[in-house]
Scaffold this motif. Structure first.
Motif, PDB file in Angstrom:
ATOM      1  N   GLU A  63       0.851  -1.197   0.000  1.00 54.11           N
ATOM      2  CA  GLU A  63       0.000   0.000   0.000  1.00 54.11           C
ATOM      3  C   GLU A  63       0.881   1.238   0.000  1.00 54.11           C
ATOM      4  OE1 GLU A  63      -2.524  -0.405   3.388  1.00 54.11           O
ATOM      5  OE2 GLU A  63      -3.748  -1.967   2.424  1.00 54.11           O
ATOM      6  N   GLY A  64       0.313   2.355  -0.476  1.00 47.69           N
ATOM      7  CA  GLY A  64       1.013   3.637  -0.374  1.00 47.69           C
ATOM      8  C   GLY A  64       2.175   3.778  -1.335  1.00 47.69           C
ATOM      9  N   HIS A  65       2.138   3.057  -2.459  1.00 46.00           N
ATOM     10  CA  HIS A  65       3.199   3.177  -3.467  1.00 46.00           C
ATOM     11  C   HIS A  65       2.535   3.439  -4.809  1.00 46.00           C
ATOM     12  CE1 HIS A  65       6.622   2.282  -6.039  1.00 46.00           C
ATOM     13  NE2 HIS A  65       7.397   2.243  -4.968  1.00 46.00           N
ATOM     14  N   PHE A  66       3.163   4.312  -5.626  1.00 46.43           N
ATOM     15  CA  PHE A  66       2.513   4.717  -6.889  1.00 46.43           C
ATOM     16  C   PHE A  66       2.421   3.593  -7.927  1.00 46.43           C
ATOM     17  CE2 PHE A  66       6.230   4.758  -9.549  1.00 46.43           C
ATOM     18  CZ  PHE A  66       7.290   5.138  -8.728  1.00 46.43           C
ATOM     19  N   MET A  67       3.259   2.555  -7.785  1.00 47.53           N
ATOM     20  CA  MET A  67       3.363   1.554  -8.861  1.00 47.53           C
ATOM     21  C   MET A  67       2.249   0.513  -8.734  1.00 47.53           C
ATOM     22  SD  MET A  67       5.563   1.130 -11.310  1.00 47.53           S
ATOM     23  CE  MET A  67       6.109  -0.084 -12.505  1.00 47.53           C
ATOM     24  N   PRO A  68       1.316   0.437  -9.720  1.00 44.99           N
ATOM     25  CA  PRO A  68       0.235  -0.548  -9.606  1.00 44.99           C
ATOM     26  C   PRO A  68       0.702  -1.952 -10.008  1.00 44.99           C
ATOM     27  CG  PRO A  68      -0.068   0.762 -11.591  1.00 44.99           C
ATOM     28  CD  PRO A  68       1.187   1.275 -10.917  1.00 44.99           C
ATOM     29  N   ALA A  69       0.087  -2.961  -9.409  1.00 42.44           N
ATOM     30  CA  ALA A  69       0.419  -4.355  -9.734  1.00 42.44           C
ATOM     31  C   ALA A  69       0.164  -4.648 -11.217  1.00 42.44           C
ATOM     32  CB  ALA A  69      -0.400  -5.290  -8.855  1.00 42.44           C
ATOM     33  N   SER A  70      -0.730  -3.889 -11.843  1.00 37.66           N
ATOM     34  CA  SER A  70      -1.066  -4.141 -13.255  1.00 37.66           C
ATOM     35  C   SER A  70       0.130  -3.922 -14.186  1.00 37.66           C
ATOM     36  CB  SER A  70      -2.220  -3.223 -13.693  1.00 37.66           C
ATOM     37  OG  SER A  70      -1.812  -1.878 -13.580  1.00 37.66           O
ATOM     38  N   LEU A  71       1.156  -3.214 -13.709  1.00 40.67           N
ATOM     39  CA  LEU A  71       2.329  -2.975 -14.572  1.00 40.67           C
ATOM     40  C   LEU A  71       3.374  -4.086 -14.482  1.00 40.67           C
ATOM     41  CD1 LEU A  71       3.008   0.884 -14.450  1.00 40.67           C
ATOM     42  CD2 LEU A  71       2.207  -0.524 -16.358  1.00 40.67           C
ATOM     43  N   LEU A  72       3.114  -5.073 -13.633  1.00 45.75           N
ATOM     44  CA  LEU A  72       4.115  -6.137 -13.479  1.00 45.75           C
ATOM     45  C   LEU A  72       4.407  -6.885 -14.792  1.00 45.75           C
ATOM     46  CD1 LEU A  72       6.057  -7.738 -11.711  1.00 45.75           C
ATOM     47  CD2 LEU A  72       4.122  -9.167 -10.988  1.00 45.75           C
ATOM     48  N   PRO A  73       3.375  -7.282 -15.575  1.00 44.56           N
ATOM     49  CA  PRO A  73       3.702  -7.992 -16.824  1.00 44.56           C
ATOM     50  C   PRO A  73       4.631  -7.182 -17.736  1.00 44.56           C
ATOM     51  CG  PRO A  73       1.378  -8.255 -16.305  1.00 44.56           C
ATOM     52  CD  PRO A  73       1.916  -7.249 -15.323  1.00 44.56           C
ATOM     53  N   SER A  74       4.418  -5.887 -17.839  1.00 45.43           N
ATOM     54  CA  SER A  74       5.302  -5.111 -18.731  1.00 45.43           C
ATOM     55  C   SER A  74       6.703  -5.000 -18.130  1.00 45.43           C
ATOM     56  CB  SER A  74       4.710  -3.735 -19.055  1.00 45.43           C
ATOM     57  OG  SER A  74       5.169  -2.765 -18.159  1.00 45.43           O
ATOM     58  N   GLN A  75       6.788  -4.930 -16.799  1.00 42.66           N
ATOM     59  CA  GLN A  75       8.120  -4.921 -16.161  1.00 42.66           C
ATOM     60  C   GLN A  75       8.879  -6.209 -16.504  1.00 42.66           C
ATOM     61  OE1 GLN A  75       9.523  -2.661 -13.223  1.00 42.66           O
ATOM     62  NE2 GLN A  75       8.554  -1.394 -14.775  1.00 42.66           N
ATOM     63  N   LEU A  76       8.176  -7.341 -16.385  1.00 40.79           N
ATOM     64  CA  LEU A  76       8.830  -8.638 -16.645  1.00 40.79           C
ATOM     65  C   LEU A  76       9.181  -8.792 -18.119  1.00 40.79           C
ATOM     66  CD1 LEU A  76       6.583 -10.809 -14.303  1.00 40.79           C
ATOM     67  CD2 LEU A  76       9.017 -10.308 -13.974  1.00 40.79           C
ATOM     68  N   ALA A  77       8.315  -8.277 -18.999  1.00 42.12           N
ATOM     69  CA  ALA A  77       8.586  -8.391 -20.441  1.00 42.12           C
ATOM     70  C   ALA A  77       9.756  -7.505 -20.853  1.00 42.12           C
ATOM     71  CB  ALA A  77       7.329  -8.015 -21.225  1.00 42.12           C
ATOM     72  N   THR A  78       9.936  -6.402 -20.145  1.00 39.76           N
ATOM     73  CA  THR A  78      11.001  -5.450 -20.503  1.00 39.76           C
ATOM     74  C   THR A  78      12.362  -5.904 -19.961  1.00 39.76           C
ATOM     75  OG1 THR A  78       9.360  -3.691 -20.395  1.00 39.76           O
ATOM     76  CG2 THR A  78      11.658  -2.993 -20.403  1.00 39.76           C
ATOM     77  N   LEU A  79      12.349  -6.648 -18.871  1.00 41.61           N
ATOM     78  CA  LEU A  79      13.620  -7.024 -18.228  1.00 41.61           C
ATOM     79  C   LEU A  79      14.510  -7.834 -19.169  1.00 41.61           C
ATOM     80  CD1 LEU A  79      15.429  -7.299 -15.665  1.00 41.61           C
ATOM     81  CD2 LEU A  79      14.204  -9.441 -15.203  1.00 41.61           C
ATOM     82  N   GLU A  80      15.720  -7.365 -19.335  1.00 42.83           N
ATOM     83  CA  GLU A  80      16.790  -8.142 -19.975  1.00 42.83           C
ATOM     84  C   GLU A  80      17.734  -8.527 -18.840  1.00 42.83           C
ATOM     85  OE1 GLU A  80      16.540  -5.385 -24.026  1.00 42.83           O
ATOM     86  OE2 GLU A  80      18.424  -5.467 -22.905  1.00 42.83           O
ATOM     87  N   VAL A  81      17.681  -9.786 -18.466  1.00 38.77           N
ATOM     88  CA  VAL A  81      18.501 -10.248 -17.332  1.00 38.77           C
ATOM     89  C   VAL A  81      19.973  -9.967 -17.653  1.00 38.77           C
ATOM     90  CG1 VAL A  81      19.214 -12.290 -16.021  1.00 38.77           C
ATOM     91  CG2 VAL A  81      16.807 -11.980 -16.658  1.00 38.77           C
ATOM     92  N   PRO A  82      20.720  -9.393 -16.704  1.00 41.29           N
ATOM     93  CA  PRO A  82      22.121  -9.072 -16.999  1.00 41.29           C
ATOM     94  C   PRO A  82      22.914 -10.316 -17.411  1.00 41.29           C
ATOM     95  CG  PRO A  82      21.455  -8.116 -14.904  1.00 41.29           C
ATOM     96  CD  PRO A  82      20.330  -8.995 -15.354  1.00 41.29           C
ATOM     97  N   GLY A  83      23.781 -10.136 -18.380  1.00 42.38           N
ATOM     98  CA  GLY A  83      24.600 -11.236 -18.881  1.00 42.38           C
ATOM     99  C   GLY A  83      25.854 -11.406 -18.043  1.00 42.38           C
ATOM    100  N   ASP A  84      26.533 -12.518 -18.275  1.00 39.39           N
ATOM    101  CA  ASP A  84      27.771 -12.789 -17.527  1.00 39.39           C
ATOM    102  C   ASP A  84      28.878 -11.802 -17.896  1.00 39.39           C
ATOM    103  OD1 ASP A  84      26.605 -14.846 -16.170  1.00 39.39           O
ATOM    104  OD2 ASP A  84      27.278 -16.391 -17.576  1.00 39.39           O
ATOM    105  N   ASP A  85      28.709 -11.112 -19.001  1.00 37.15           N
ATOM    106  CA  ASP A  85      29.707 -10.109 -19.391  1.00 37.15           C
ATOM    107  C   ASP A  85      29.444  -8.758 -18.736  1.00 37.15           C
ATOM    108  OD1 ASP A  85      27.323  -9.907 -20.832  1.00 37.15           O
ATOM    109  OD2 ASP A  85      28.304  -8.841 -22.478  1.00 37.15           O
ATOM    110  N   GLU A  86      28.404  -8.678 -17.922  1.00 36.62           N
ATOM    111  CA  GLU A  86      28.126  -7.426 -17.209  1.00 36.62           C
ATOM    112  C   GLU A  86      28.581  -7.588 -15.755  1.00 36.62           C
ATOM    113  OE1 GLU A  86      24.326  -5.325 -18.284  1.00 36.62           O
ATOM    114  OE2 GLU A  86      23.832  -7.278 -19.122  1.00 36.62           O
ATOM    115  N   PRO A  87      28.905  -6.454 -15.099  1.00 38.95           N
ATOM    116  CA  PRO A  87      29.333  -6.550 -13.694  1.00 38.95           C
ATOM    117  C   PRO A  87      28.115  -6.739 -12.799  1.00 38.95           C
ATOM    118  CG  PRO A  87      29.370  -4.266 -14.420  1.00 38.95           C
ATOM    119  CD  PRO A  87      28.944  -5.084 -15.601  1.00 38.95           C
ATOM    120  N   VAL A  88      27.765  -7.989 -12.537  1.00 40.70           N
ATOM    121  CA  VAL A  88      26.527  -8.245 -11.806  1.00 40.70           C
ATOM    122  C   VAL A  88      26.732  -9.264 -10.696  1.00 40.70           C
ATOM    123  CG1 VAL A  88      25.751 -10.008 -13.476  1.00 40.70           C
ATOM    124  CG2 VAL A  88      24.070  -8.829 -12.035  1.00 40.70           C
TER     125      VAL A  88
END
Ligand SMILES: Nc1ncnc2c1ncn2[C@@H]1O[C@H](COP(=O)(O)OP(=O)(O)OP(=O)(O)O)[C@@H](O)[C@H]1O
Ligand SMILES: O=C(O)[C@H](O)[C@@H](O)[C@H](O)[C@H](O)CO
Length: 183
Positions: free
Chosen positions: A134-159
């Motif tokens: 509660e009390g956060h601007f980000m609605p749960a409805s945006l989760l699918p687009s967050q997951l679709a946009t995520l490019e998991v960092p590769g092993d060549d990135e400092p992660v």
């Protein structure tokens, strides 16, 4: 006994300053982990959400995902904050979703020695958390687009990869141990 000062904490932990971006989709625990790290290590903290232009927050609040163009000025502000921390030479922790490789490259531009901490949490757990939160601007409805946009960092990135499904205290201990081992 008084509270331990930031410099005392740093000496106690024996850790060199690091410049961390705690990343991942909405609800994965960025703020929880980043504030914990900053407090435990006496490092500077910036909530990336606080750097969004108001129009971005308005857009997300009304259930519309951000575009690359929307994120560009925000990433520039995140980069500027990181650069100021590197120039000052003190440890620093920023929360920033940093969903795409190109965004991470923008954050690391100018040779900044940034490391990403990617918190990975299952979609089912994320959905439950965002519905509860509660009390956060980000609605749960945006989760699918967050997951679709995520490019998991590769092993060549400092992660550094951590599970967002362990208790935050366990994740913090794992990270601190990792930093102690790495020097
Ligand atoms: N490891 C965890 N286990 C269970 N719940 C957690 C964990 N980490 C965070 N939470 C809870 O999940 C919710 C989201 O956490 P948090 O706000 O830290 O995520 P966030 O990635 O910063 O989200 P956002 O990007 O949307 O701001 C909060 O209610 C928090 O208390
Ligand atoms: O890139 C994005 O789409 C945004 O940064 C979002 O991830 C939110 O700011 C953040 O997660 C707050 O809920």
């Amino acid at each position: 006994m008084g509270a331990m000062t930031a410099s005392a904490a740093r000496v106690k932990m024996g850790l060199e300053p690091r410049f961390l971006v705690v990343m991942g989709v909405s609800g994965t625990g960025k703020t929880t982990i980043a504030t914990g790290l900053a407090t435990r290590l006496g490092w500077h903290f910036q909530e990336g959400d606080a750097l969004h232009p108001p129009a971005n927050v308005e857009k997300m609040s009304t259930g519309r995902p951000l575009t690359d163009a929307d994120r560009a000025p925000w990433l520039a502000l995140c980069h500027d904050w990181l650069r100021a921390q590197v120039e000052a030479g003190h440890g620093a922790v920023l929360t920033c979703s940093a969903l795409k490789r190109a965004y991470r490259e923008q954050l690391r531009a100018n040779g900044l020695p940034i490391e990403f901490v990617h918190i990975d949490t299952s979609a089912t757990e994320l959905a439950a958390r965002l519905e509860r939160r509660e009390g956060h601007f980000m609605p749960a409805s945006l989760l699918p687009s967050q997951l679709a946009t995520l490019e998991v960092p590769g092993d060549d990135e400092p992660v550094i990869r951590v599970s967002g499904e362990k208790h935050p205290d366990v994740v913090l201990e794992d990270l601190i141990r990792h930093f102690q081992t790495e020097g």
